[in-house]
Design a protein around this motif. Structure first.
Motif, PDB file in Angstrom:
ATOM      1  N   ILE A   1       0.665  -1.148  -0.508  1.00  0.00           N
ATOM      2  CA  ILE A   1      -0.094  -0.094   0.119  1.00  0.00           C
ATOM      3  C   ILE A   1       0.999   1.036  -0.259  1.00  0.00           C
ATOM      4  CG2 ILE A   1      -0.535   0.280   2.835  1.00  0.00           C
ATOM      5  CD1 ILE A   1      -3.050   0.934   1.864  1.00  0.00           C
ATOM      6  N   LYS A   2       0.361   2.323  -0.613  1.00  0.00           N
ATOM      7  CA  LYS A   2       1.709   3.405  -1.010  1.00  0.00           C
ATOM      8  C   LYS A   2       1.221   4.888  -0.819  1.00  0.00           C
ATOM      9  CE  LYS A   2       4.321   1.543  -4.261  1.00  0.00           C
ATOM     10  NZ  LYS A   2       5.036   1.765  -6.471  1.00  0.00           N
ATOM     11  N   ASN A   3      -1.034   4.675  -0.393  1.00  0.00           N
ATOM     12  CA  ASN A   3      -1.197   5.290  -0.536  1.00  0.00           C
ATOM     13  C   ASN A   3      -2.353   5.557   0.759  1.00  0.00           C
ATOM     14  OD1 ASN A   3      -0.567   7.553  -3.025  1.00  0.00           O
ATOM     15  ND2 ASN A   3      -1.677   6.030  -4.055  1.00  0.00           N
ATOM     16  N   ILE A   4      -2.401   7.565   1.626  1.00  0.00           N
ATOM     17  CA  ILE A   4      -3.259   6.751   2.501  1.00  0.00           C
ATOM     18  C   ILE A   4      -5.167   7.065   2.562  1.00  0.00           C
ATOM     19  CG2 ILE A   4      -4.033   7.988   4.931  1.00  0.00           C
ATOM     20  CD1 ILE A   4      -1.098   7.448   4.928  1.00  0.00           C
TER      21      ILE A   4
ATOM     22  N   LEU B   1      -3.721   0.487   7.557  1.00  0.00           N
ATOM     23  CA  LEU B   1      -4.492   1.446   6.514  1.00  0.00           C
ATOM     24  C   LEU B   1      -4.847   0.627   5.483  1.00  0.00           C
ATOM     25  CD1 LEU B   1      -1.754   4.034   5.873  1.00  0.00           C
ATOM     26  CD2 LEU B   1      -3.384   4.616   6.651  1.00  0.00           C
ATOM     27  N   PHE B   2      -4.490  -0.635   5.630  1.00  0.00           N
ATOM     28  CA  PHE B   2      -5.474  -1.722   5.018  1.00  0.00           C
ATOM     29  C   PHE B   2      -6.948  -1.979   4.856  1.00  0.00           C
ATOM     30  CE2 PHE B   2      -6.564  -5.904   3.148  1.00  0.00           C
ATOM     31  CZ  PHE B   2      -6.124  -5.687   1.652  1.00  0.00           C
TER      32      PHE B   2
ATOM     33  N   LEU C   1      -5.003   8.532  10.391  1.00  0.00           N
ATOM     34  CA  LEU C   1      -4.166   8.788   9.379  1.00  0.00           C
ATOM     35  C   LEU C   1      -4.958   9.289   8.512  1.00  0.00           C
ATOM     36  CD1 LEU C   1      -1.058   7.475   9.015  1.00  0.00           C
ATOM     37  CD2 LEU C   1      -1.422  10.037   9.413  1.00  0.00           C
ATOM     38  N   VAL C   2      -6.384   7.922   8.393  1.00  0.00           N
ATOM     39  CA  VAL C   2      -7.287   8.300   7.151  1.00  0.00           C
ATOM     40  C   VAL C   2      -8.362   9.266   7.510  1.00  0.00           C
ATOM     41  CG1 VAL C   2      -9.452   7.569   6.804  1.00  0.00           C
ATOM     42  CG2 VAL C   2      -7.460   5.903   6.242  1.00  0.00           C
ATOM     43  N   ALA C   3      -8.290   9.657   8.804  1.00  0.00           N
ATOM     44  CA  ALA C   3      -9.259  11.177   8.511  1.00  0.00           C
ATOM     45  C   ALA C   3      -8.548  12.376   8.468  1.00  0.00           C
ATOM     46  CB  ALA C   3      -9.162  11.250  10.429  1.00  0.00           C
ATOM     47  N   ASN C   4      -7.160  12.428   8.405  1.00  0.00           N
ATOM     48  CA  ASN C   4      -6.527  13.223   7.458  1.00  0.00           C
ATOM     49  C   ASN C   4      -6.824  14.450   8.038  1.00  0.00           C
ATOM     50  OD1 ASN C   4      -4.812  14.617   5.295  1.00  0.00           O
ATOM     51  ND2 ASN C   4      -7.119  15.463   3.589  1.00  0.00           N
TER      52      ASN C   4
ATOM     53  N   ARG D   1       6.633  12.567  13.572  1.00  0.00           N
ATOM     54  CA  ARG D   1       7.253  11.525  12.798  1.00  0.00           C
ATOM     55  C   ARG D   1       6.188  10.612  12.057  1.00  0.00           C
ATOM     56  NH1 ARG D   1       8.194   8.406  17.921  1.00  0.00           N
ATOM     57  NH2 ARG D   1       6.399   9.571  18.416  1.00  0.00           N
ATOM     58  N   ASP D   2       4.781  11.008  11.893  1.00  0.00           N
ATOM     59  CA  ASP D   2       3.903  10.393  10.835  1.00  0.00           C
ATOM     60  C   ASP D   2       3.755  11.210   9.016  1.00  0.00           C
ATOM     61  OD1 ASP D   2       3.117   7.861  11.940  1.00  0.00           O
ATOM     62  OD2 ASP D   2       2.114   9.204  13.226  1.00  0.00           O
TER      63      ASP D   2
END
Length: 215
Positions: free
Chosen positions: A5-8, A207-208, A142-145, A151-152
């Motif tokens: 996986i490469k994207n949020i 994330l997945f 992180l998905v909440a954006n 660090r993240d």
């Protein structure tokens, strides 16, 4: 595979932009829920007594070579990481602020109420569970954006620049930080190694799962 996986992921409750001072309730809820899990995992890692996280090892190593406390060094490291956000075009948000507050509170709660296992095997198991919880919590917030922690945010920015899988980027960051900290005299334990090598895949798995569950 989640390791590639490469994207949020962008789901129904993701904010359209990080700097959103009036997010939807669902977005704010999942941000706080994810950060709570993240902090719980960090706290459990500390309580496990199996070894500190790589960034704590770095702070310890630097503190042994300069006349500053680990706490002050940790703050300075966070500031330095935020400076690296500039060339990476990363933008802060309310999640960047809440990151420090919620995670700090959860760490204190864990230290106060969760006992350290007496059996070393159980300590390692607790450290392993801690890494998985950090990864899953990281995936949710992180998905909440709404802005990542220092660090993240560095991880996300480097991923965008290199186009490498998130697991590889985060893993490389943690291993590099751990190695520098160890070289400077920081203490590395089994929990440190678990975190360094496991956090990349754990975040990618988080994330997945979040992306598949809400799409």
């Amino acid at each position: 595979m989640f390791l590639s996986i490469k994207n949020i992921p962008n789901v129904s409750w993701s904010s359209r932009k990080p700097l959103n001072l009036k997010p939807k309730f669902s977005t704010f809820f999942f941000l706080c829920f994810g950060l709570t899990l993240f902090g719980l995992g960090e706290g459990l890692l500390i309580v496990s007594f199996a070894g500190a996280s790589p960034w704590s090892v770095l702070a310890q190593g630097i503190s042994l070579n300069v006349n500053l406390s680990i706490g002050i060094i940790t703050i300075l490291i966070s500031i330095a990481v935020l400076i690296f956000w500039i060339p990476l075009n990363q933008k802060p948000g309310i999640g960047t602020i809440l990151n420090a507050i919620i995670i700090g509170l959860m760490i204190d709660i864990c230290i106060k109420y969760v006992p350290t296992p007496e059996n070393y095997i159980y300590q390692i198991l607790l450290a392993t569970v801690a890494v998985l919880i950090v990864g899953f919590g990281g995936g949710i917030y992180l998905v909440a954006n709404l802005g990542a922690g220092p660090r993240d945010g560095l991880m996300v920015g480097l991923q965008k620049k290199t186009n490498l899988p998130i697991a590889a980027v985060r893993g490389s960051l943690e291993i590099t930080v751990m190695s520098i900290g160890w070289y400077l005299g920081g203490t590395v334990g089994v929990g440190t190694l678990l975190f360094a090598f496991g956090i990349g895949p754990a975040v990618a798995l988080g994330l997945f799962i979040v992306g598949k569950s809400f799409n």
